[in-house]
Design a protein around this motif. Sequence first.
Motif, short mmCIF file in Angstrom:
data_model
loop_
_atom_site.label_atom_id
_atom_site.label_comp_id
_atom_site.label_asym_id
_atom_site.label_seq_id
_atom_site.Cartn_x
_atom_site.Cartn_y
_atom_site.Cartn_z
N LEU A 1 -11.82 -6.45 3.06
CA LEU A 1 -10.46 -6.49 3.57
C LEU A 1 -9.79 -5.21 3.09
O LEU A 1 -9.73 -4.97 1.87
N GLY A 2 -9.36 -4.37 4.02
CA GLY A 2 -8.83 -3.09 3.60
C GLY A 2 -7.84 -2.52 4.60
O GLY A 2 -7.09 -3.26 5.26
N TYR A 3 -7.86 -1.21 4.73
CA TYR A 3 -6.91 -0.53 5.61
C TYR A 3 -7.48 0.82 6.02
O TYR A 3 -8.22 1.48 5.28
N ILE B 1 0.87 -1.18 0.00
CA ILE B 1 0.00 0.00 0.00
C ILE B 1 0.90 1.23 0.00
O ILE B 1 1.67 1.45 0.94
N ASP B 2 0.83 2.02 -1.05
CA ASP B 2 1.72 3.18 -1.20
C ASP B 2 1.09 4.49 -0.75
O ASP B 2 1.80 5.49 -0.62
N LYS B 3 -0.22 4.48 -0.50
CA LYS B 3 -0.90 5.70 -0.06
C LYS B 3 -1.95 5.34 0.98
O LYS B 3 -3.02 4.86 0.65
N PRO B 4 -1.68 5.56 2.26
CA PRO B 4 -2.69 5.28 3.29
C PRO B 4 -3.95 6.13 3.08
O PRO B 4 -3.87 7.28 2.64
N LEU B 5 -5.09 5.54 3.40
CA LEU B 5 -6.37 6.22 3.28
C LEU B 5 -7.19 6.00 4.54
O LEU B 5 -7.02 5.00 5.24
N THR B 6 -8.10 6.92 4.81
CA THR B 6 -9.04 6.72 5.91
C THR B 6 -9.96 5.54 5.62
O THR B 6 -10.28 4.74 6.49
N TRP B 7 -10.40 5.45 4.36
CA TRP B 7 -11.24 4.35 3.91
C TRP B 7 -10.55 3.70 2.72
O TRP B 7 -10.68 4.15 1.58
N GLY B 8 -9.78 2.64 2.99
CA GLY B 8 -9.05 1.95 1.94
C GLY B 8 -9.48 0.50 1.85
O GLY B 8 -9.84 -0.11 2.86
N ALA B 9 -9.43 -0.07 0.66
CA ALA B 9 -9.86 -1.46 0.49
C ALA B 9 -8.97 -2.18 -0.51
O ALA B 9 -8.56 -1.61 -1.52
N ILE B 10 -8.72 -3.44 -0.21
CA ILE B 10 -8.03 -4.35 -1.11
C ILE B 10 -9.05 -5.14 -1.91
O ILE B 10 -8.95 -5.26 -3.13
N ILE B 11 -10.03 -5.71 -1.23
CA ILE B 11 -11.14 -6.40 -1.88
C ILE B 11 -12.41 -6.12 -1.09
O ILE B 11 -12.39 -6.12 0.15
N TYR C 1 -20.96 -4.28 -4.57
CA TYR C 1 -19.78 -4.12 -5.40
C TYR C 1 -18.76 -5.18 -4.98
O TYR C 1 -18.29 -5.18 -3.85
N PHE C 2 -18.45 -6.09 -5.90
CA PHE C 2 -17.45 -7.11 -5.68
C PHE C 2 -16.22 -6.67 -6.48
O PHE C 2 -16.17 -6.83 -7.70
N GLU C 3 -15.23 -6.10 -5.78
CA GLU C 3 -14.21 -5.32 -6.48
C GLU C 3 -12.87 -5.42 -5.78
O GLU C 3 -12.79 -5.55 -4.56
N VAL C 4 -11.81 -5.35 -6.57
CA VAL C 4 -10.44 -5.33 -6.07
C VAL C 4 -9.82 -3.97 -6.37
O VAL C 4 -9.92 -3.47 -7.49
N GLY C 5 -9.19 -3.36 -5.36
CA GLY C 5 -8.43 -2.14 -5.59
C GLY C 5 -9.16 -0.85 -5.34
O GLY C 5 -8.68 0.22 -5.74
N ALA C 6 -10.30 -0.90 -4.64
CA ALA C 6 -11.01 0.35 -4.33
C ALA C 6 -12.03 0.10 -3.22
O ALA C 6 -12.64 -0.96 -3.16
N TYR C 7 -12.20 1.10 -2.35
CA TYR C 7 -13.32 1.14 -1.41
C TYR C 7 -14.46 1.80 -2.17
O TYR C 7 -14.45 3.00 -2.41
N HIS C 8 -15.42 1.00 -2.59
CA HIS C 8 -16.42 1.47 -3.55
C HIS C 8 -17.80 0.96 -3.17
O HIS C 8 -17.99 -0.25 -2.99
N ASP C 9 -18.74 1.87 -3.00
CA ASP C 9 -20.14 1.51 -2.85
C ASP C 9 -20.96 2.58 -3.56
O ASP C 9 -20.44 3.31 -4.41
N ASN C 10 -22.25 2.70 -3.24
CA ASN C 10 -23.10 3.62 -3.98
C ASN C 10 -22.73 5.09 -3.79
O ASN C 10 -22.99 5.91 -4.67
#
Length: 218
Positions: free
Chosen positions: A58-60, A33-43, A133-142
């Motif tokens: 699963l995120g950070y 992870i090269d950029k920490p985020l308040t709301w980060g996600a791997i999957i 949202y079933f996704e890799v590489g983003a914290y993503h919802d509506n």
Amino acid sequence: MFSSGAHRAVIDSGASSIALPKKKFSAEAWVTIDKPLTWGAIITAMQDNGGFEKGWLLGYKGNKFCLGLSTKGVDDGDGLMSYIVGKTSFNSGHWYHVVATYDGKLSRIYVNGALDVESGAQHGEINYPANLYFEVGAYHDNDENFPMTGWVSELTLWRDALTSEEVAARYQAGEHLHPTMEPAPVGERTAPQASWIFGDASMDNAHLDGDAKIHGEA
């Protein structure tokens, strides 16, 4: 490589939960992870919109890994997601083996083969939304979209909770394949990469950017 909002792997957008784990699961990743985020996600396989909180991720949070989980055992009517945050701080340019497990009673995060944190805040079957949202590489919802900046080497979703011995063995098996990364020269861009293994889950709805590839097992 995930370096902007354009780089992500959408496994299924607006998917249902029919093929996802129902009672137990493990999500395993080798990541930097090269950029920490308040709301980060791997999957992610979730929706977290205001008080509507269902699914898991699963995120950070900042520079620590996290697991977000909503179960039917603590449902308040529109879902209630708990986040457990690990103790290990990650650094840019370093590979980490991170595993989140849920066995129906306890949620755990392992980092580099060792237990980092556990919680009994959630219990029962996983509480999925009708569409997610079933996704890799983003914290993503509506109503949120926070892309990940970093790398994913391998990602595996299991329909069971890995034991601590299994997690440690998988870390040891992959450790030599993930040395500390050398930073690329300024302005140089490498091809995006992502791979994962989903057991018996279908890969038919997966979409990747650029030269990224899927490695699936039937």
